[in-house]
Write an enzyme that holds these catalytic residues in place. Structure first.
Site, PDB file in Angstrom:
ATOM      1  N   HIS A 101      -2.470   1.292   6.919  1.00  0.00           N
ATOM      2  CA  HIS A 101      -2.884   1.203   5.518  1.00  0.00           C
ATOM      3  C   HIS A 101      -3.134   2.603   4.964  1.00  0.00           C
ATOM      4  O   HIS A 101      -3.531   3.519   5.689  1.00  0.00           O
ATOM      5  CB  HIS A 101      -4.151   0.355   5.365  1.00  0.00           C
ATOM      6  CG  HIS A 101      -4.460   0.025   3.939  1.00  0.00           C
ATOM      7  ND1 HIS A 101      -3.759  -0.921   3.224  1.00  0.00           N
ATOM      8  CD2 HIS A 101      -5.373   0.541   3.073  1.00  0.00           C
ATOM      9  CE1 HIS A 101      -4.226  -0.982   1.989  1.00  0.00           C
ATOM     10  NE2 HIS A 101      -5.219  -0.109   1.872  1.00  0.00           N
TER      11      HIS A 101
ATOM     12  N   CYS B 158       0.815  -1.225   0.000  1.00  0.00           N
ATOM     13  CA  CYS B 158       0.000   0.000   0.000  1.00  0.00           C
ATOM     14  C   CYS B 158       0.848   1.274   0.000  1.00  0.00           C
ATOM     15  O   CYS B 158       0.613   2.198  -0.781  1.00  0.00           O
ATOM     16  CB  CYS B 158      -0.982  -0.018   1.171  1.00  0.00           C
ATOM     17  SG  CYS B 158      -0.223   0.094   2.815  1.00  0.00           S
TER      18      CYS B 158
ATOM     19  N   HIS C 296      -6.133   1.899  -4.281  1.00  0.00           N
ATOM     20  CA  HIS C 296      -5.129   1.422  -3.334  1.00  0.00           C
ATOM     21  C   HIS C 296      -4.729  -0.008  -3.644  1.00  0.00           C
ATOM     22  O   HIS C 296      -5.355  -0.691  -4.454  1.00  0.00           O
ATOM     23  CB  HIS C 296      -5.650   1.532  -1.890  1.00  0.00           C
ATOM     24  CG  HIS C 296      -6.757   0.570  -1.556  1.00  0.00           C
ATOM     25  ND1 HIS C 296      -6.902  -0.002  -0.316  1.00  0.00           N
ATOM     26  CD2 HIS C 296      -7.791   0.078  -2.300  1.00  0.00           C
ATOM     27  CE1 HIS C 296      -7.960  -0.796  -0.308  1.00  0.00           C
ATOM     28  NE2 HIS C 296      -8.521  -0.767  -1.484  1.00  0.00           N
TER      29      HIS C 296
END
Length: 413
Positions: free
Chosen positions: A376, A328, A388
């Site tokens: 994240h 990420c 993402h």
């Protein structure tokens, strides 16, 4: 000299090489981790036995999601440890170079002392009186004595220089030892984080492998519905926020209109010039001042989103920074590089960059962070959506920002 300088350097490089070997991860291993759900073997299609102690589908989903979350957090710690290890290795190599240079100087000083010591040994066995009595040329003796007196000063300087170089070399060696210890600690953290990630993903893979084909299909459908509901919720929230912003803007316009009418009514002379002045003032302090930074950021964000969309479909791989796969934070780092911003490697550091923005003020290009541990991150695309790299077994995709608990958002540039 050369051999002395190369020896510690070789050891350092061997250490670094062995560390890279110990910490390296084969592409096959990474690929296997990204295909957890796909690689799971189907169990017999018999319905689960409620008395067998087998977890329900909901329990499996909850546990797998938790394992992915824990693996994601460990991935960010791994990324941080990897960066620290790289920096520490560079420092060790620079220090070892300095040690080699200091050792060369120390050897030069030692050789100078050796020459003086050898000369003293050769002349020190006979007393000065005996030397004077036996010499055939007294004047030559006094000339040699004068030379020795001069050399004594040089000898003292040589001794001082030797001691200085000895202290400096010792200090550099001690620093190298400390840095090697820190490097070793960073490597241990890196190894521990890697082991934790692999353990979590292995457990998730094992849970998934025990599902029947029907259960895996049901689980995929639950996941799809969950994403659809989150997307709908995000769109509704975005629409409500647009309506609220539009309402506030209409109210501001009415307020400005009332102020203009009030100013015009109170003005006794020159209403035309007053109106012109008011219009000019509104242009100077209103949208004219904010359009430049807005358009500048929009241009950068457009480059970021353009790059991000080109990565759609590429797999999530923990620790990856592209170009074929990403985790990420590796994804957001690469995307914002296109926008002219150099982001740190981890979510823990990316959240500290730029300007914090409220959820209601999100604009395309902003970074959105999730979970209490900020493990994240995604890139906001508008209408409650983001792009993402979600988790192992998935690819880069669009998704609602409501699929995970919101933590904060920043505007990098």
């Amino acid at each position: 000299m050369a051999s002395h300088r190369k020896q510690p350097r070789t050891r350092a490089l061997a250490t670094a090489a062995s560390a890279r070997g110990a910490l390296g991860i084969s592409s096959a291993a990474l690929a296997s981790l990204t295909l957890l759900s796909q690689s799971a073997h189907a169990s017999p299609t018999d319905p689960p036995d409620r008395n067998s102690g087998k977890p329900s589908l909901a329990e499996v989903q909850k546990r797998v999601d938790a394992l992915y979350r824990q693996a994601g957090s460990a991935t960010q710690k791994y990324n941080a440890a990897k960066e620290a290890t790289g920096r520490q290795r560079d420092k060790v190599n620079r220090t070892l170079d300095q040690v080699a240079k200091r050792t060369d100087r120390l050897n030069d000083a030692r050789r100078a002392l050796g020459r003086y010591a050898a000369a003293q040994y050769r002349t020190g066995g006979v007393s000065e009186t005996a030397t004077l009595l036996l010499t055939e040329d007294p004047q030559q003796f006094f000339t040699q004595r004068h030379l020795m007196n001069r050399l004594t000063g040089s000898q003292k300087k040589a001794v001082t220089d030797y001691e200085k170089q000895q202290r400096a070399a010792g200090s550099r060696r001690a620093e190298a030892t400390r840095q090697l210890a820190r490097l070793s600690a960073s490597q241990k953290r890196l190894k521990a984080n890697r082991s934790e990630i692999r353990s979590k993903l292995s457990e998730a893979r094992e849970l998934l492998s025990k599902l029947t084909a029907e259960e895996k299909a049901r689980l995929a459908e639950i996941e799809r519905k969950k994403r659809a509901e989150a997307r709908q919720k995000a769109m509704e929230r975005a629409e409500a926020e647009r309506r609220e912003q539009a309402r506030k803007e209409r109210e501001r316009q009415r307020e400005r209109q009332r102020e203009r009418e009030s100013d015009t009514g109170d003005q006794q002379d020159g209403p035309d010039s007053d109106t012109g002045s008011d219009t000019g003032s509104g242009t100077g302090t209103g949208s004219g001042d904010t359009s430049t930074p807005d358009s500048s950021y929009a241009a950068k964000a457009a480059k970021v989103l353009g790059f991000a969309k080109q990565q759609l479909g590429k797999p999530y791989v923990w620790g990856a920074t592209g170009p074929n796969s990403y985790d990420c934070s590796g994804f957001t780092q690469a995307a914002w590089k296109e926008g002219g911003a150099s982001l740190p490697r981890t979510t823990f550091d990316q959240v500290k960059v730029g300007t914090k923005v409220a959820r209601s003020a999100l604009r395309p290009g902003d970074l959105i962070f999730f979970y209490d541990d900020v493990s994240h991150v995604g890139i906001y695309t508008g209408d409650g959506q983001m792009i993402h790299a979600p988790k192992p077994g998935t690819n880069i995709r669009f998704e609602s920002i409501d699929t995970m608990p919101f933590h904060s958002a920043v505007r990098p540039a």
